[in-house]
Design a protein around this motif. Structure first.
Motif, PDB file in Angstrom:
ATOM      1  N   HIS A 145       0.826  -1.218   0.000  1.00 48.64           N
ATOM      2  CA  HIS A 145       0.000   0.000   0.000  1.00 48.64           C
ATOM      3  C   HIS A 145       0.854   1.259   0.000  1.00 48.64           C
ATOM      4  N   ALA A 146       2.090   1.156   0.492  1.00 44.75           N
ATOM      5  CA  ALA A 146       3.001   2.307   0.494  1.00 44.75           C
ATOM      6  C   ALA A 146       3.768   2.428  -0.828  1.00 44.75           C
ATOM      7  N   GLY A 147       3.442   1.557  -1.785  1.00 45.53           N
ATOM      8  CA  GLY A 147       4.050   1.667  -3.109  1.00 45.53           C
ATOM      9  C   GLY A 147       5.328   0.871  -3.312  1.00 45.53           C
ATOM     10  N   TYR A 148       5.660   0.003  -2.382  1.00 37.86           N
ATOM     11  CA  TYR A 148       6.858  -0.827  -2.543  1.00 37.86           C
ATOM     12  C   TYR A 148       6.572  -2.024  -3.440  1.00 37.86           C
ATOM     13  N   ARG A 149       7.560  -2.373  -4.239  1.00 40.80           N
ATOM     14  CA  ARG A 149       7.551  -3.645  -4.936  1.00 40.80           C
ATOM     15  C   ARG A 149       8.316  -4.602  -4.022  1.00 40.80           C
ATOM     16  N   VAL A 150       7.651  -5.641  -3.578  1.00 42.21           N
ATOM     17  CA  VAL A 150       8.204  -6.580  -2.608  1.00 42.21           C
ATOM     18  C   VAL A 150       8.704  -7.815  -3.354  1.00 42.21           C
ATOM     19  N   VAL A 151      10.008  -8.088  -3.220  1.00 39.73           N
ATOM     20  CA  VAL A 151      10.573  -9.291  -3.816  1.00 39.73           C
ATOM     21  C   VAL A 151      11.248 -10.123  -2.725  1.00 39.73           C
ATOM     22  N   ILE A 152      11.301 -11.403  -2.961  1.00 42.00           N
ATOM     23  CA  ILE A 152      11.933 -12.330  -2.035  1.00 42.00           C
ATOM     24  C   ILE A 152      13.205 -12.863  -2.681  1.00 42.00           C
ATOM     25  N   ALA A 153      14.273 -12.938  -1.895  1.00 39.53           N
ATOM     26  CA  ALA A 153      15.525 -13.590  -2.301  1.00 39.53           C
ATOM     27  C   ALA A 153      15.833 -14.605  -1.207  1.00 39.53           C
ATOM     28  N   THR A 154      15.762 -15.897  -1.541  1.00 40.21           N
ATOM     29  CA  THR A 154      15.828 -16.924  -0.514  1.00 40.21           C
ATOM     30  C   THR A 154      16.660 -18.133  -0.922  1.00 40.21           C
ATOM     31  N   ASN A 155      17.506 -18.579  -0.015  1.00 41.68           N
ATOM     32  CA  ASN A 155      18.204 -19.847  -0.197  1.00 41.68           C
ATOM     33  C   ASN A 155      17.210 -20.960   0.114  1.00 41.68           C
ATOM     34  N   GLN A 156      17.122 -21.939  -0.751  1.00 40.21           N
ATOM     35  CA  GLN A 156      16.201 -23.067  -0.562  1.00 40.21           C
ATOM     36  C   GLN A 156      16.944 -24.385  -0.773  1.00 40.21           C
ATOM     37  N   SER A 157      17.929 -24.637   0.081  1.00 40.13           N
ATOM     38  CA  SER A 157      18.747 -25.839  -0.087  1.00 40.13           C
ATOM     39  C   SER A 157      17.965 -27.123   0.152  1.00 40.13           C
ATOM     40  N   GLY A 158      16.784 -27.040   0.738  1.00 37.29           N
ATOM     41  CA  GLY A 158      15.943 -28.228   0.883  1.00 37.29           C
ATOM     42  C   GLY A 158      15.631 -28.870  -0.461  1.00 37.29           C
ATOM     43  N   ILE A 159      15.570 -28.062  -1.511  1.00 37.56           N
ATOM     44  CA  ILE A 159      15.346 -28.584  -2.864  1.00 37.56           C
ATOM     45  C   ILE A 159      16.582 -29.380  -3.295  1.00 37.56           C
ATOM     46  N   GLY A 160      17.757 -28.784  -3.140  1.00 35.56           N
ATOM     47  CA  GLY A 160      18.997 -29.448  -3.517  1.00 35.56           C
ATOM     48  C   GLY A 160      19.285 -30.691  -2.692  1.00 35.56           C
ATOM     49  N   ARG A 161      18.774 -30.712  -1.471  1.00 34.77           N
ATOM     50  CA  ARG A 161      18.967 -31.876  -0.593  1.00 34.77           C
ATOM     51  C   ARG A 161      17.939 -32.973  -0.843  1.00 34.77           C
ATOM     52  N   GLY A 162      16.975 -32.693  -1.716  1.00 35.13           N
ATOM     53  CA  GLY A 162      15.947 -33.681  -2.025  1.00 35.13           C
ATOM     54  C   GLY A 162      14.840 -33.769  -0.989  1.00 35.13           C
ATOM     55  N   LEU A 163      14.726 -32.765  -0.117  1.00 34.55           N
ATOM     56  CA  LEU A 163      13.694 -32.778   0.917  1.00 34.55           C
ATOM     57  C   LEU A 163      12.331 -32.331   0.388  1.00 34.55           C
ATOM     58  N   LEU A 164      12.344 -31.597  -0.723  1.00 36.24           N
ATOM     59  CA  LEU A 164      11.110 -31.214  -1.399  1.00 36.24           C
ATOM     60  C   LEU A 164      11.425 -30.983  -2.864  1.00 36.24           C
ATOM     61  N   ASP A 165      10.411 -31.140  -3.707  1.00 30.64           N
ATOM     62  CA  ASP A 165      10.598 -30.928  -5.138  1.00 30.64           C
ATOM     63  C   ASP A 165      10.020 -29.569  -5.537  1.00 30.64           C
ATOM     64  N   MET A 166      10.176 -29.213  -6.795  1.00 28.52           N
ATOM     65  CA  MET A 166       9.712 -27.895  -7.244  1.00 28.52           C
ATOM     66  C   MET A 166       8.191 -27.763  -7.149  1.00 28.52           C
TER      67      MET A 166
END
Length: 179
Positions: A41-62
């Motif tokens: 509401h204040a006019g920000y574009r909100v983006v996420i930058a996140t490490n998701q090593s659980g994918i690389g470890r095979g704990l979850l898929d895409m």
């Protein structure tokens, strides 16, 4: 354009030492969703930058990671907020990639996608890696004490000029003012 970069686990949602592996395990930190709505509401574009090593470890898929994000999008949209984009690194430390924070690959992608300089752009995280990546690209590192934030503040050498807040809601209070 007003832009803000958020980490995901420990900032928006509860973190887990065993990783968030299902949509049911994704639990928002109290006040975080409302804070994102206030940013929107204040006019920000909100983006996420996140490490998701659980994918690389095979704990979850895409497909599961996408389902988790769909749940997040829906609850944020329901209260009037918006996440513009998610930049994520699916790799583990062993992969030695250029995108896993503290490397700046995801931030470089944000620069390219939005055509902006990240100087003084707020980048909010709960780990030293989040703060280091932000500082490396000239963004303003902001530490929240949720997730790993308490440990980071107590045990880590954080970048100079890092701002520290109790949680995402109090950081947003400082950025856009009280609701």
């Amino acid at each position: 354009m007003k832009l803000i970069i958020l980490d995901q686990a420990g900032v928006i949602n509860q973190s887990s030492d065993t990783f968030i592996k299902t949509p049911d395990e994704w639990i928002p930190i109290p006040g975080s969703l409302e804070a994102i709505a206030r940013l929107t509401h204040a006019g920000y574009r909100v983006v996420i930058a996140t490490n998701q090593s659980g994918i690389g470890r095979g704990l979850l898929d895409m497909a599961t990671y996408n389902a988790i994000n769909d749940k997040m999008y829906k609850v944020i949209n329901h209260i009037g907020g918006r996440i513009d984009a998610i930049f994520f690194c699916p790799h583990t430390n062993a992969d030695k990639c250029s995108c896993r924070k503290p490397a700046t690959g995801m931030f470089d992608e944000i620069i390219q996608r939005y055509g902006v300089n990240l100087k003084n752009v707020p980048a909010i995280g709960d780990s030293l890696k989040d703060l280091q990546a932000a500082a490396a690209v000239g963004a303003t590192p902001i530490l929240v004490l949720t997730g790993k934030g308490q440990t980071t503040r107590a045990q880590e050498e954080i970048p100079p000029d890092t701002q520290i807040f109790e949680n995402l809601a109090t950081a947003v209070d400082a950025l856009v003012g009280q609701a």
